[in-house]
Structures are given as C-alpha cells and as structure tokens.
Design an enzyme around this catalytic site. Structure first.
Site, PDB file in Angstrom:
ATOM      1  N   PRO A   9       0.782  -1.229   0.000  1.00  8.04           N
ATOM      2  CA  PRO A   9       0.000   0.000   0.000  1.00  8.04           C
ATOM      3  C   PRO A   9       0.820   1.289   0.000  1.00  8.04           C
ATOM      4  O   PRO A   9       1.866   1.367   0.648  1.00  8.04           O
ATOM      5  CB  PRO A   9      -0.820  -0.097   1.293  1.00  8.04           C
ATOM      6  CG  PRO A   9      -0.124  -1.099   2.136  1.00  8.04           C
ATOM      7  CD  PRO A   9       0.525  -2.062   1.177  1.00  8.04           C
ATOM      8  N   TYR A  22      11.266   8.780   1.357  1.00 12.18           N
ATOM      9  CA  TYR A  22      11.246   7.727   0.329  1.00 12.18           C
ATOM     10  C   TYR A  22      11.909   8.119  -0.993  1.00 12.18           C
ATOM     11  O   TYR A  22      12.002   7.292  -1.896  1.00 12.18           O
ATOM     12  CB  TYR A  22       9.797   7.287   0.074  1.00 12.18           C
ATOM     13  CG  TYR A  22       9.135   6.703   1.306  1.00 12.18           C
ATOM     14  CD1 TYR A  22       9.646   5.557   1.908  1.00 12.18           C
ATOM     15  CD2 TYR A  22       8.013   7.311   1.882  1.00 12.18           C
ATOM     16  CE1 TYR A  22       9.061   5.029   3.046  1.00 12.18           C
ATOM     17  CE2 TYR A  22       7.421   6.783   3.013  1.00 12.18           C
ATOM     18  CZ  TYR A  22       7.940   5.642   3.603  1.00 12.18           C
ATOM     19  OH  TYR A  22       7.365   5.128   4.729  1.00 12.18           O
ATOM     20  N   ALA A  76       3.280  -0.882   4.766  1.00  6.94           N
ATOM     21  CA  ALA A  76       2.752  -0.895   6.140  1.00  6.94           C
ATOM     22  C   ALA A  76       2.327  -2.290   6.601  1.00  6.94           C
ATOM     23  O   ALA A  76       2.363  -2.598   7.802  1.00  6.94           O
ATOM     24  CB  ALA A  76       1.583   0.071   6.244  1.00  6.94           C
ATOM     25  N   HIS A  79       4.331  -4.603   9.072  1.00 12.25           N
ATOM     26  CA  HIS A  79       4.282  -4.493  10.530  1.00 12.25           C
ATOM     27  C   HIS A  79       2.986  -5.033  11.128  1.00 12.25           C
ATOM     28  O   HIS A  79       2.827  -5.038  12.335  1.00 12.25           O
ATOM     29  CB  HIS A  79       4.459  -3.016  10.929  1.00 12.25           C
ATOM     30  CG  HIS A  79       5.525  -2.315  10.130  1.00 12.25           C
ATOM     31  ND1 HIS A  79       6.849  -2.665  10.211  1.00 12.25           N
ATOM     32  CD2 HIS A  79       5.457  -1.316   9.200  1.00 12.25           C
ATOM     33  CE1 HIS A  79       7.558  -1.893   9.387  1.00 12.25           C
ATOM     34  NE2 HIS A  79       6.738  -1.077   8.759  1.00 12.25           N
ATOM     35  N   ASP A  86       1.844 -15.776   6.723  1.00 18.87           N
ATOM     36  CA  ASP A  86       1.363 -17.150   6.551  1.00 18.87           C
ATOM     37  C   ASP A  86       1.405 -17.573   5.086  1.00 18.87           C
ATOM     38  O   ASP A  86       1.689 -18.731   4.779  1.00 18.87           O
ATOM     39  CB  ASP A  86      -0.061 -17.297   7.101  1.00 18.87           C
ATOM     40  CG  ASP A  86      -0.100 -17.309   8.625  1.00 18.87           C
ATOM     41  OD1 ASP A  86       0.988 -17.307   9.250  1.00 18.87           O
ATOM     42  OD2 ASP A  86      -1.205 -17.317   9.184  1.00 18.87           O
ATOM     43  N   GLU A  97      12.731  -9.607   1.597  1.00 19.58           N
ATOM     44  CA  GLU A  97      12.026  -8.416   2.092  1.00 19.58           C
ATOM     45  C   GLU A  97      12.836  -7.166   1.735  1.00 19.58           C
ATOM     46  O   GLU A  97      14.037  -7.124   2.006  1.00 19.58           O
ATOM     47  CB  GLU A  97      11.865  -8.533   3.615  1.00 19.58           C
ATOM     48  CG  GLU A  97      11.211  -7.317   4.243  1.00 19.58           C
ATOM     49  CD  GLU A  97      11.047  -7.459   5.767  1.00 19.58           C
ATOM     50  OE1 GLU A  97      11.392  -8.530   6.330  1.00 19.58           O
ATOM     51  OE2 GLU A  97      10.593  -6.483   6.378  1.00 19.58           O
ATOM     52  N   HIS A  99      12.883  -2.712   1.772  1.00 18.37           N
ATOM     53  CA  HIS A  99      12.305  -1.426   2.144  1.00 18.37           C
ATOM     54  C   HIS A  99      13.221  -0.318   1.647  1.00 18.37           C
ATOM     55  O   HIS A  99      14.448  -0.450   1.682  1.00 18.37           O
ATOM     56  CB  HIS A  99      12.160  -1.303   3.669  1.00 18.37           C
ATOM     57  CG  HIS A  99      11.252  -2.333   4.243  1.00 18.37           C
ATOM     58  ND1 HIS A  99       9.884  -2.241   4.155  1.00 18.37           N
ATOM     59  CD2 HIS A  99      11.511  -3.500   4.865  1.00 18.37           C
ATOM     60  CE1 HIS A  99       9.348  -3.305   4.717  1.00 18.37           C
ATOM     61  NE2 HIS A  99      10.316  -4.096   5.155  1.00 18.37           N
ATOM     62  N   SER A 101      13.295   2.752   3.078  1.00 21.33           N
ATOM     63  CA  SER A 101      13.829   3.404   4.277  1.00 21.33           C
ATOM     64  C   SER A 101      14.390   2.348   5.230  1.00 21.33           C
ATOM     65  O   SER A 101      14.089   1.159   5.108  1.00 21.33           O
ATOM     66  CB  SER A 101      12.714   4.196   4.976  1.00 21.33           C
ATOM     67  OG  SER A 101      11.694   3.315   5.431  1.00 21.33           O
ATOM     68  N   ARG A 106      13.575   4.114  12.359  1.00 21.37           N
ATOM     69  CA  ARG A 106      12.394   4.991  12.347  1.00 21.37           C
ATOM     70  C   ARG A 106      11.544   4.757  13.603  1.00 21.37           C
ATOM     71  O   ARG A 106      12.056   4.344  14.626  1.00 21.37           O
ATOM     72  CB  ARG A 106      11.618   4.755  11.052  1.00 21.37           C
ATOM     73  CG  ARG A 106      12.453   5.114   9.804  1.00 21.37           C
ATOM     74  CD  ARG A 106      11.669   4.933   8.530  1.00 21.37           C
ATOM     75  NE  ARG A 106      10.507   5.817   8.499  1.00 21.37           N
ATOM     76  CZ  ARG A 106       9.487   5.680   7.641  1.00 21.37           C
ATOM     77  NH1 ARG A 106       9.499   4.696   6.752  1.00 21.37           N
ATOM     78  NH2 ARG A 106       8.461   6.521   7.666  1.00 21.37           N
ATOM     79  N   ARG A 110       7.700   0.512  13.485  1.00 22.44           N
ATOM     80  CA  ARG A 110       8.251  -0.021  12.227  1.00 22.44           C
ATOM     81  C   ARG A 110       9.421  -0.979  12.463  1.00 22.44           C
ATOM     82  O   ARG A 110       9.911  -1.605  11.530  1.00 22.44           O
ATOM     83  CB  ARG A 110       8.724   1.128  11.324  1.00 22.44           C
ATOM     84  CG  ARG A 110       7.621   2.005  10.819  1.00 22.44           C
ATOM     85  CD  ARG A 110       8.140   3.036   9.829  1.00 22.44           C
ATOM     86  NE  ARG A 110       7.297   4.214   9.814  1.00 22.44           N
ATOM     87  CZ  ARG A 110       6.175   4.332   9.088  1.00 22.44           C
ATOM     88  NH1 ARG A 110       5.772   3.372   8.293  1.00 22.44           N
ATOM     89  NH2 ARG A 110       5.456   5.445   9.159  1.00 22.44           N
TER      90      ARG A 110
HETATM   91  C1  DQA Z   1       8.388   1.017   3.661  1.00 28.60           C
HETATM   92  C2  DQA Z   1       8.515   1.169   5.182  1.00 28.60           C
HETATM   93  C3  DQA Z   1       7.165   0.932   5.856  1.00 28.60           C
HETATM   94  O1  DQA Z   1       7.297   1.102   7.267  1.00 28.60           O
HETATM   95  C4  DQA Z   1       6.144   1.930   5.349  1.00 28.60           C
HETATM   96  O2  DQA Z   1       4.880   1.654   5.906  1.00 28.60           O
HETATM   97  C5  DQA Z   1       6.083   2.000   3.874  1.00 28.60           C
HETATM   98  C6  DQA Z   1       7.327   1.935   3.097  1.00 28.60           C
HETATM   99  C7  DQA Z   1       9.725   1.332   2.945  1.00 28.60           C
HETATM  100  O3  DQA Z   1       9.893   0.894   1.798  1.00 28.60           O
HETATM  101  O4  DQA Z   1      10.582   2.036   3.501  1.00 28.60           O
HETATM  102  O5  DQA Z   1       5.021   2.198   3.293  1.00 28.60           O
HETATM  103  O6  DQA Z   1       8.063  -0.326   3.358  1.00 28.60           O
END
Ligand code: DQA
Length: 144
Positions: A9, A22, A76, A79, A86, A97, A99, A101, A106, A110
C-alpha cells in the site's frame, strides 16, 4: 530465472509521498532500474503493486507456478500482516524483504517485521537501490 516484485500500500504514490523519507523517484522509475539490472543478469521480472492485503496474499499464493523468487515490499503490512507471513510460509517460495527506508531507524512500530522470520533476508535503507540489490539477492537464492 523469473522474479516477482510485489509492492504494498501507498507505494503507488512514490515520488510525491514523503520525498524526504522515500526519495523523489516513482515506482515506475524503480521498475525501470530493476528491469535494467535484471537484463544484465539474464533474469525476467514482473512488477506489481496493490493497496489490498488480500490481493498481495493471492499473488504470493500464485507465485510458485511462474516464479522462482519473490521480492516483497509489503509497506505498512510488513508491521501488521499475519496473513502475508502465513502466505509466504505456506507457499515456501524464497522471498526477499525490501524497504526503501531503514525501518529499524524509524518509529518503534516499524522496527518489528512480521514477515522477516519467513523471508530469506532483508534489504533496508538504501532507497531505490534496495530494489536493485534485491535482484542480485534473488538470483543468489535461486542459484543456491
Ligand atoms: C516502507 C517502510 C514501511 O514502514 C512503510 O509503511 C512503507 C514503506 C519502505 O519501503 O521504507 O510504506 O516499506
């Protein structure tokens, strides 16, 4: 080698969304950079985004038929989502995974990733480079 990139999202708003956190490049720009790296490494990529948790769950369930690895920025849902965790565990497809950031630097909410324990590894904090690094990481886990 086929790699599925899934984005959760609000990542459709990249470029205009909190640029200090970002960056200023759009998800389409990130996709272009990922495609460039994938081409160098002879990998095929598919890139998708959804704001809906259930749609991401369905895509993870279906991934095994067509892909060898998944790169997931669950945004989001990272978290909060037991359902995504699952799905990854159920399908067993190697998942990385990512991200933009550094979630660990943070807000405290998070710091916890519900998906991390079922992923092969985590790449965080390098902005759009996190995605490009994930291409290399995905190929590495496929080849192992
Ligand atoms: C994110 C980090 C998440 O905490 C946040 O909700 C995002 C972006 C990132 O790519 O840094 O929407 O996944």
């Amino acid at each position: 080698m086929r790699i599925l990139f899934l984005n959760g999202p609000n990542l459709n708003l990249l470029g205009e969304r909190e640029p200090d956190v970002y960056g200023r490049i759009s998800l389409a720009d990130i996709e272009a950079k990922v495609r460039q790296r994938a081409k160098q490494l002879n990998a095929e990529v598919e890139f998708r985004q959804s704001n809906l948790e259930g749609e991401l769950v369905t895509w993870i369930q279906q991934s095994r038929a067509k892909f060898e690895a998944v790169v997931l920025n669950a945004a989001a849902y990272t978290h909060t989502s037991v359902a995504l965790r699952d799905a990854i565990a159920a399908v067993g497809i190697p998942t990385i995974e990512v991200h933009l950031s550094n979630i660990h630097a943070r807000e405290e909410f998070r710091h916890k990733s519900l998906i991390a324990p079922v992923c092969r590894g985590q790449i965080v904090g390098f902005g759009w480079h996190s995605y490009v690094l994930a291409v290399d990481a995905a190929i590495n886990v496929i080849e192992k």
